[in-house]
Design a protein around this motif. Structure first.
Motif, short mmCIF file in Angstrom:
data_model
loop_
_atom_site.label_atom_id
_atom_site.label_comp_id
_atom_site.label_asym_id
_atom_site.label_seq_id
_atom_site.Cartn_x
_atom_site.Cartn_y
_atom_site.Cartn_z
N ALA A 1 6.55 32.61 -0.83
CA ALA A 1 7.22 31.53 -1.56
C ALA A 1 6.64 30.15 -1.27
O ALA A 1 7.08 29.16 -1.84
CB ALA A 1 8.71 31.52 -1.22
N ASP A 2 5.63 30.05 -0.40
CA ASP A 2 5.11 28.73 -0.04
C ASP A 2 3.63 28.85 0.31
O ASP A 2 3.13 29.95 0.56
CB ASP A 2 5.89 28.15 1.15
CG ASP A 2 5.91 26.62 1.13
OD1 ASP A 2 5.05 26.03 0.44
OD2 ASP A 2 6.78 26.04 1.80
N SER A 3 2.96 27.70 0.36
CA SER A 3 1.51 27.70 0.62
C SER A 3 1.25 27.73 2.12
O SER A 3 2.11 27.42 2.94
CB SER A 3 0.89 26.44 0.01
OG SER A 3 1.47 25.28 0.58
N VAL A 4 0.02 28.10 2.47
CA VAL A 4 -0.39 28.16 3.88
C VAL A 4 -0.35 26.76 4.47
O VAL A 4 -0.81 25.79 3.86
CB VAL A 4 -1.80 28.75 3.99
CG1 VAL A 4 -2.26 28.77 5.44
CG2 VAL A 4 -1.84 30.15 3.39
N GLN B 1 -6.89 28.53 11.71
CA GLN B 1 -5.60 27.84 11.61
C GLN B 1 -4.96 27.69 12.99
O GLN B 1 -4.25 26.72 13.26
CB GLN B 1 -4.67 28.62 10.68
CG GLN B 1 -3.36 27.90 10.36
CD GLN B 1 -2.40 28.78 9.59
OE1 GLN B 1 -2.42 30.01 9.71
NE2 GLN B 1 -1.55 28.18 8.79
N VAL B 2 -5.23 28.64 13.88
CA VAL B 2 -4.58 28.67 15.19
C VAL B 2 -5.32 27.86 16.23
O VAL B 2 -4.71 27.21 17.09
CB VAL B 2 -4.45 30.14 15.66
CG1 VAL B 2 -3.98 30.21 17.11
CG2 VAL B 2 -3.50 30.90 14.76
N ARG B 3 -6.66 27.87 16.18
CA ARG B 3 -7.45 27.33 17.28
C ARG B 3 -7.07 25.90 17.66
O ARG B 3 -6.94 25.59 18.85
CB ARG B 3 -8.94 27.42 16.93
CG ARG B 3 -9.84 27.30 18.16
CD ARG B 3 -11.32 27.31 17.75
NE ARG B 3 -11.70 28.55 17.10
CZ ARG B 3 -12.01 29.67 17.75
NH1 ARG B 3 -11.94 29.68 19.07
NH2 ARG B 3 -12.37 30.74 17.10
N ILE C 1 6.57 27.02 15.24
CA ILE C 1 6.24 26.62 13.88
C ILE C 1 5.91 27.86 13.06
O ILE C 1 5.30 28.81 13.56
CB ILE C 1 5.06 25.62 13.85
CG1 ILE C 1 5.01 24.90 12.50
CG2 ILE C 1 3.73 26.29 14.18
CD1 ILE C 1 4.21 23.64 12.51
N ASN C 2 6.35 27.85 11.82
CA ASN C 2 6.01 28.90 10.86
C ASN C 2 4.79 28.41 10.09
O ASN C 2 4.87 27.49 9.28
CB ASN C 2 7.18 29.16 9.92
CG ASN C 2 6.85 30.20 8.86
OD1 ASN C 2 5.78 30.80 8.88
ND2 ASN C 2 7.76 30.42 7.94
N LEU C 3 3.64 29.05 10.34
CA LEU C 3 2.38 28.61 9.73
C LEU C 3 2.24 29.09 8.29
O LEU C 3 1.26 28.75 7.63
CB LEU C 3 1.20 29.11 10.57
CG LEU C 3 1.13 28.50 11.98
CD1 LEU C 3 0.03 29.16 12.80
CD2 LEU C 3 0.90 26.99 11.91
N ARG C 4 3.17 29.89 7.82
CA ARG C 4 3.22 30.32 6.41
C ARG C 4 1.92 30.98 5.96
O ARG C 4 1.47 30.81 4.83
CB ARG C 4 3.57 29.15 5.48
CG ARG C 4 4.83 28.40 5.85
CD ARG C 4 5.28 27.49 4.71
NE ARG C 4 4.30 26.53 4.31
CZ ARG C 4 4.22 25.27 4.72
NH1 ARG C 4 5.14 24.81 5.57
NH2 ARG C 4 3.28 24.45 4.28
#
Length: 934
Positions: free
Chosen positions: A387-390, A443-445, A379-382
């Motif tokens: 160009a896109d939000s987190v 975000q990762v945990r 997955i791309n967490l951005r």
């Protein structure tokens, strides 16, 4: 004894065994086979039998805690340094750390013989590990009880599960790791507190399920007050109140939570809590406790369809090359024999934008995918997508649950429940998980598996220190490619023939791209799409755009250097962004914390915090403790931002503070290196500039040596930015250090730059000083004719300005140079002219020194009696002024008295031929140059 369906009897037998080992006092009993016991669920403590051990300072306890929490796996020295001190380790951090380890060994194994190897705290590669059974650590006992309770509940033995959870929670003694400092303690404290609350919520849920709602209301009321944002606690309190006939209070509890969520977070309650509120409001009969609920079938998480193995990895880059050391580092995480590791393996690949983190991560994932037959998740967490939000973790985990075959209607509403389901699905499976472009640890945990067998690869522009310290992740920081790798990179994308045909253009392209993969890729794409263009044309374009990133505009965000850097830059706090911009104005190869503080006009404490933020964002590199470097292209980007976002006045003031900091600190050092020379008068430093002070010669010398490249760059920057007064004064301050350490080329380089700046500004004082300093550098390099030319030019300037003090100094230097050339008559004449100027200007100090020099050359010329006269005159002046060289003059007079006439006759020489001992009488360069400055 009757048993319930599903193996309840076997679980009951296991539970009784567990109680014997871990029941009331079980933690103490469990360790009888091993006299060492440890506690972390409260203050960190340890015992030998019943005797509590003194674990030392809080930092020493952090070291032990880091090892205990790793559960028998090694912890590197670097990880321990991060755990204890974070981003600001002391200079001797590694030495202090090894001292802590040595002390802990003595405490933990007091009876170990001197030659006997440690058995508890042992060395392992570049670090240490602790060998203790799981039951010797209270956290291990707690986690085992919680895991067993989960199995009992799934088997339908809910009462036994609640009993075991209550016993597990009784072992807690307050805040975990209480009193421990450092990032590891902070991260682990949050994790352990969350584990306790999760276990507590589970126990309370079971109690409500078993009809004990009246008993838990007081406890739930207190907990919702302590944790007002935990919706699960509110949900349990509402249900307990409703089942106790207190519907109005249940609805009031909902309103309190809704109001708190709105005020604190600006959100509404989640769907689950809203649904319960509606059901209580409508007096839904299904909320009442019923016998079927008590006897319900054991709960089990949904599982993925049989054989479902997601394969979500992006395509590997066919032109991938290099990174052999980094690939080896990731491979070392995995066992060679294919066995399961003892814990989840997590690799955090960090680095600046454009350094190739995702490319490496995808390549690694494809390379080792065969070891994970149950699938690969991507997955791309951005985290830094321009160009896109987190991406919030709730969205990411739903994507993974969907890939694992969970129907959308079976996915829980809360993040905690989603994460628990996700971990349950991955238990006993071998899955590779690639989390790309993560923003931060939080975000990762939730996306980390909970059991061994999985490999997690995370990429981020942030350091994710919390993940490294709290979850045992292995950091891998990417730097620019090596020159060989950069060349191979271009070969794979452009072809070997064009590179072989234009080797010089190839090297220039690599250099101007600073070996950054994204920059090389942009340039290579341009070359590949115009195969008829020579590489020298590409190199010329890069050369012409030096100072900007115009040549690295790829046309879309993913291939544009500015866009890549901007997403990192815009994530910074405002003070850190300002500091990053200002760093684009420094010209030296690196910068220290105090110099950075001067540049920004901040305190050292503020500066350290901001440097830490920039380092964690990989916008700055701490290459040695307290010293930072900026990648060339990031420096260019910072230079662009400072021009567009800071006013000319702010930019000028920042540069002024930095250059003045170098000048004043170098001036303070020169007082220790050449203590008997007249100091260069300098203006007071501007506000926000706090120069260093020194207490010893060695300290001053070490600072000058460390900062030498920056000091040389500062002279040139001062000259280029039209600050001639700083340029020539800094060059004048530095000459003593540069001479003493033999940096003659730097000496001449800075002197000439200062001379050009002074002349351009028509600064006659600076010109005179710089001419003399240049002459001294030329003299030290034995370029005597050029030295004499510069000294004569200096005399012309000094006469025009009426500076007799400066004339006297310059004549003295001329005399010394002529003396070195054995032109004794010329030397004597220059010294006499120097004496006249000294006496006219009242310069008694240098009058005495010139008298001493004149005596030296008279002796060399064969006139010992004239030399004796001049030395006696010099001694009178020296005694009057308490000059440090008075004893040297007395020695010369004593040696002269011991000479015989024959010896004097033998010493008579002609110009150009002097006995070797005569050179000892020539004044050294370090004693020649001192000027009067009004």
């Amino acid at each position: 004894m009757t048993t319930k369906k599903g193996g309840g009897g076997g679980m009951r037998e296991q539970r009784h065994a567990d109680r014997a080992e871990h029941g009331p006092g079980g933690f103490m009993n469990a360790a009888r086979g091993n006299s060492l016991r440890f506690a972390v669920l409260g203050p960190v403590r340890a015992w030998h039998g019943k005797r509590e051990l003194d674990l030392g300072s809080p930092q020493q306890r952090v070291v032990l805690t880091a090892l205990l929490l790793r559960r028998g796996r090694p912890v590197t020295v670097a990880e321990l340094v991060d755990a204890v001190w974070g981003d600001e380790p002391p200079p001797a951090a590694v030495s202090v750390l090894r001292t802590y380890a040595s002390r802990l060994r003595k405490v933990l194994e007091p009876d170990r013989d001197a030659g006997e190897s440690p058995q508890v705290l042992v060395s392992a590669a570049d670090g240490y590990l602790v060998r203790v059974p799981e039951h010797s650590l209270d956290l291990g006992v707690f986690e085992r009880r919680v895991a067993e309770a989960k199995k009992l509940r799934a088997a339908g033995e809910v009462s036994a599960a609640a009993e075991l959870l209550r016993a597990a929670l009784d072992r807690w003694e307050g805040t975990p790791l209480a009193g421990l400092p450092g990032p590891l303690a902070e991260a682990e404290r949050s994790r352990l507190t969350e584990e306790r609350l999760t276990a507590l919520e589970t126990r309370l849920d079971i109690d409500v399920q078993l009809g004990r709602h009246n008993e838990v209301i007081a406890e739930l009321t207190a907990l919702t007050g302590e944790h007002p944002l935990r919706e699960r606690l509110c949900q349990l309190l509402m249900l307990a109140l409703y089942r106790s006939g207190r519907q109005a209070e249940a609805l009031a509890a909902y309103r309190r939570t809704r109001r708190t969520l709105a005020v604190e977070l600006g959100i509404d309650p989640g769907p689950s809590l809203q649904e319960l509120h509606y059901r209580i409001l409508t007096a839904d009969a299904s909320l009442e406790l019923s016998l079927p609920e008590k006897e319900a079938e054991p709960w089990a998480p949904p599982v993925a369809p049989h054989g479902a193995s997601p394969a979500q990895l992006p395509a590997d880059l066919p032109t991938f090359t290099g990174r052999h050391a980094e690939l080896k580092q990731v491979q070392n995480l995995l066992s060679d024999d294919g066995t399961h590791p003892a814990a989840v393996q997590i690799s955090v690949i960090g680095g600046m934008a454009g350094v190739g983190k995702t490319t490496l991560a995808v390549h690694v994932a494809h390379r080792f995918a065969h070891r994970y037959p149950d699938g690969q998740l991507y997955i791309n967490l951005r985290g830094f997508d321009p160009a896109d939000s987190v991406m919030p973790p709730e969205e990411a985990i739903r994507v993974f649950l969907d890939a694992l075959g969970v129907p959308s209607q079976r996915i829980p509403a809360s993040l905690d429940a989603q994460a628990a389901l996700y971990r349950s699905l991955l238990a006993d499976r071998r899955v590779l998980i690639l989390l790309d472009d993560a923003r931060d640890t939080e975000q990762v945990r939730p996306l980390l598996p909970g059991s061994p067998g999985c490999l997690v690869i995370v990429t981020s522009r942030n350091q994710l220190t919390g993940l490294i310290a709290g979850a045992g992740a292995h950091p891998l920081t990417l730097n620019s490619l090596t020159p060989a790798e950069a060349h191979g990179f271009l070969v794979r994308r452009v072809g070997s023939a064009p590179l072989a045909a234009e080797p010089e253009a190839t090297e220039e392209i690599i250099t101007r791209c600073a070996r950054l993969p994204l920059a090389l890729a942009i340039v290579a794409a341009r070359a590949a799409t115009h195969p008829g263009f020579p590489l020298r044309a590409v190199a010329e374009e890069l050369r012409d755009s030096q100072g900007s990133l115009d040549a690295f505009a790829g046309g879309e965000p993913a291939t544009d250097m500015r866009a890549a850097f901007s997403s990192s830059y815009e994530a910074l706090s405002a003070p850190a962004a300002r500091l990053f911009r200002l760093l684009g104005q420094r010209t030296g190869p690196d910068i220290s914390v105090p110099a950075t503080a001067a540049l920004a006009g901040l305190s050292l404490r503020e500066t350290r915090g901001l440097l830490g933020e920039l380092t964690r964002a990989h916008l700055l590199t701490q290459h040695t403790p307290g010293r930072y470097t900026l990648h060339d292209l990031l420096g260019t980007y910072a230079g662009e931002r400072v021009v567009t976002e800071e006013t000319p006045q702010e930019r000028d003031q920042a540069v002024e503070r930095l250059l003045c900091w170098y000048l004043h600190t170098a001036d303070a050092a020169s007082g220790h290196l050449t203590p008997h020379r007249r100091r260069v008068p300098v203006e007071p430093p501007p506000p926000g500039c706090r120069p260093l002070a020194f207490v010893a010669h060695d300290q001053a010398l070490e600072w000058c040596e460390t900062e030498r490249p920056n000091l040389v760059a500062a002279v040139h920057q001062a000259a280029a930015s039209r600050r001639p007064d700083i340029a020539w004064r800094l060059a004048a301050v530095l000459w003593g250090f540069l001479y003493l350490r033999g940096h003659l080329h730097d000496w001449l380089d800075t002197a000439r730059a200062a001379l050009d700046a002074a002349r351009d500004a028509h600064d006659r004082t600076g010109e005179a000083w710089s001419l003399n300093v240049t002459a001294l550098a030329l003299t030290a390099m034995r370029r005597f004719d050029a030295a004499i030319d510069h000294l004569e030019q200096a005399l012309t300037v000094l006469r025009a300005s009426g500076d007799r003090w400066g004339e006297g100094i310059t004549f003295d230097v001329l005399g010394a140079v002529q003396h070195r050339l054995h032109h004794h008559d010329k030397a004597i004449e220059h010294y006499r002219q120097a004496l006249g100027a000294h006496r006219d200007s009242g310069n008694r100090w240098h009058e005495g020194e010139t008298l001493g020099h004149l005596g030296d050359v008279l002796l060399a010329a064969g006139d010992p009696e004239a030399a004796r006269t001049r030395w006696r005159q010099a001694l009178m002046v020296f005694e009057e002024l308490d000059h440090p060289d008075d004893e040297e003059i007395r020695g010369k007079l004593r040696r002269l008295d011991q000479r015989t006439p024959d010896a004097e006759r033998d010493r008579t020489t002609t110009p150009g031929h002097v006995a070797p001992t005569d050179t000892n009488m020539i004044p050294p360069v370090t004693r020649l140059c001192t000027f009067h400055i009004d």
